[in-house]
Motif scaffolding. Structure first.
Motif, PDB file in Angstrom:
ATOM      1  N   LEU A 252       2.351   5.291   6.951  1.00 39.13           N
ATOM      2  CA  LEU A 252       2.586   3.807   6.774  1.00 39.13           C
ATOM      3  C   LEU A 252       4.094   3.610   6.799  1.00 39.13           C
ATOM      4  O   LEU A 252       4.594   2.505   7.306  1.00 39.13           O
ATOM      5  N   ASP A 253       4.867   4.430   6.523  1.00 35.72           N
ATOM      6  CA  ASP A 253       6.310   4.232   6.519  1.00 35.72           C
ATOM      7  C   ASP A 253       6.726   4.355   7.813  1.00 35.72           C
ATOM      8  O   ASP A 253       7.862   3.282   8.182  1.00 35.72           O
TER       9      ASP A 253
ATOM     10  N   MET B 238      -2.525  11.548  -0.003  1.00 32.44           N
ATOM     11  CA  MET B 238      -1.245  10.432  -0.453  1.00 32.44           C
ATOM     12  C   MET B 238      -0.024  10.760   0.262  1.00 32.44           C
ATOM     13  O   MET B 238       0.475   9.646   0.754  1.00 32.44           O
ATOM     14  N   VAL B 239       0.428  11.937   0.507  1.00 33.94           N
ATOM     15  CA  VAL B 239       1.722  12.013   1.450  1.00 33.94           C
ATOM     16  C   VAL B 239       1.433  11.830   2.648  1.00 33.94           C
ATOM     17  O   VAL B 239       2.556  10.992   3.119  1.00 33.94           O
ATOM     18  N   ILE B 240       0.702  12.234   3.184  1.00 32.50           N
ATOM     19  CA  ILE B 240       0.516  11.858   4.716  1.00 32.50           C
ATOM     20  C   ILE B 240       0.205  10.440   5.102  1.00 32.50           C
ATOM     21  O   ILE B 240       0.821   9.790   6.233  1.00 32.50           O
ATOM     22  N   THR B 241      -0.618   9.687   4.109  1.00 29.49           N
ATOM     23  CA  THR B 241      -0.644   8.459   4.063  1.00 29.49           C
ATOM     24  C   THR B 241       0.484   7.498   4.247  1.00 29.49           C
ATOM     25  O   THR B 241       0.949   6.745   4.844  1.00 29.49           O
TER      26      THR B 241
ATOM     27  N   VAL C 286       0.874  -1.154  -0.051  1.00 31.30           N
ATOM     28  CA  VAL C 286       0.022  -0.099   0.058  1.00 31.30           C
ATOM     29  C   VAL C 286       0.847   1.261   0.069  1.00 31.30           C
ATOM     30  O   VAL C 286       0.632   2.118  -0.697  1.00 31.30           O
ATOM     31  N   VAL C 287       1.827   1.269   0.845  1.00 35.68           N
ATOM     32  CA  VAL C 287       2.859   2.465   0.973  1.00 35.68           C
ATOM     33  C   VAL C 287       3.569   2.657  -0.482  1.00 35.68           C
ATOM     34  O   VAL C 287       3.871   3.741  -1.043  1.00 35.68           O
ATOM     35  N   THR C 288       3.917   1.682  -1.058  1.00 35.39           N
ATOM     36  CA  THR C 288       4.650   1.674  -2.462  1.00 35.39           C
ATOM     37  C   THR C 288       3.664   2.306  -3.422  1.00 35.39           C
ATOM     38  O   THR C 288       3.892   3.191  -4.033  1.00 35.39           O
TER      39      THR C 288
ATOM     40  N   ALA D 154      10.109   7.930   4.788  1.00 33.99           N
ATOM     41  CA  ALA D 154       9.231   8.584   5.534  1.00 33.99           C
ATOM     42  C   ALA D 154      10.038  10.074   5.872  1.00 33.99           C
ATOM     43  O   ALA D 154       9.387  11.140   5.827  1.00 33.99           O
ATOM     44  N   VAL D 155      11.143  10.164   6.053  1.00 32.71           N
ATOM     45  CA  VAL D 155      11.979  11.429   5.866  1.00 32.71           C
ATOM     46  C   VAL D 155      11.743  12.321   4.641  1.00 32.71           C
ATOM     47  O   VAL D 155      11.528  13.409   4.794  1.00 32.71           O
TER      48      VAL D 155
END
Length: 149
Positions: free
Chosen positions: A65-66, A58-61, A9-11, A84-85
């Protein structure tokens, strides 16, 4: 199994964010930059309607997740922290650089721009390249984490 699903999902979410920013940088932005100021303001307002609610989601999700993966998966921790960074950098640049410019552009009336209008396109484009690069780094890190299993 749950870690693999979260990593998938994060990918996808980081890939969508990177893809939208990349497409904007190489396709949409050159067109906006070439427009007359009045056309640019009108087009900027139209484009913002779709991007504004979706890109932060999208970015916050992806960032959240990261962080979850960095805590839960020692094997992929370094890649997830990097992603995440980088995504945090996307948010920081967006909120402190691009969004304030967006607000100024959206506050203009449709039609001729004020005589004293300072065209923000160069600054906006430069900051967009910074966040696009960060988003691509995050996507590559997330992809590498996914295949590292």
């Amino acid at each position: 199994m749950v870690i693999e699903i979260v990593n998938s999902v994060v990918t996808v979410t980081s890939g969508v964010a990177a893809g939208v920013l990349f497409t904007h940088a190489v396709g949409v932005w050159p067109a906006l930059r070439a427009m007359a100021p009045e056309q640019y303001v009108a087009a900027h307002k139209l484009l913002g309607r779709a991007y504004d609610p979706m890109m932060p989601i999208m970015v916050i999700t992806s960032t959240a997740l990261d962080v979850v993966l960095a805590v839960a998966d020692a094997e992929r921790r370094a890649l997830c922290v990097l992603a995440a960074v980088a995504l945090g950098g996307v948010s920081l640049v967006s909120q402190t650089r691009n969004v304030p410019i967006n607000r100024r552009v959206k506050s203009l009336d449709t039609g001729p721009v004020p005589v004293d209008w300072q065209d923000p396109r160069r600054a906006w484009g430069n900051w967009n390249l910074v966040r696009t690069t960060l988003a691509l780094i995050a996507f590559v890190a997330n992809t590498a984490a996914m295949v590292a299993s």
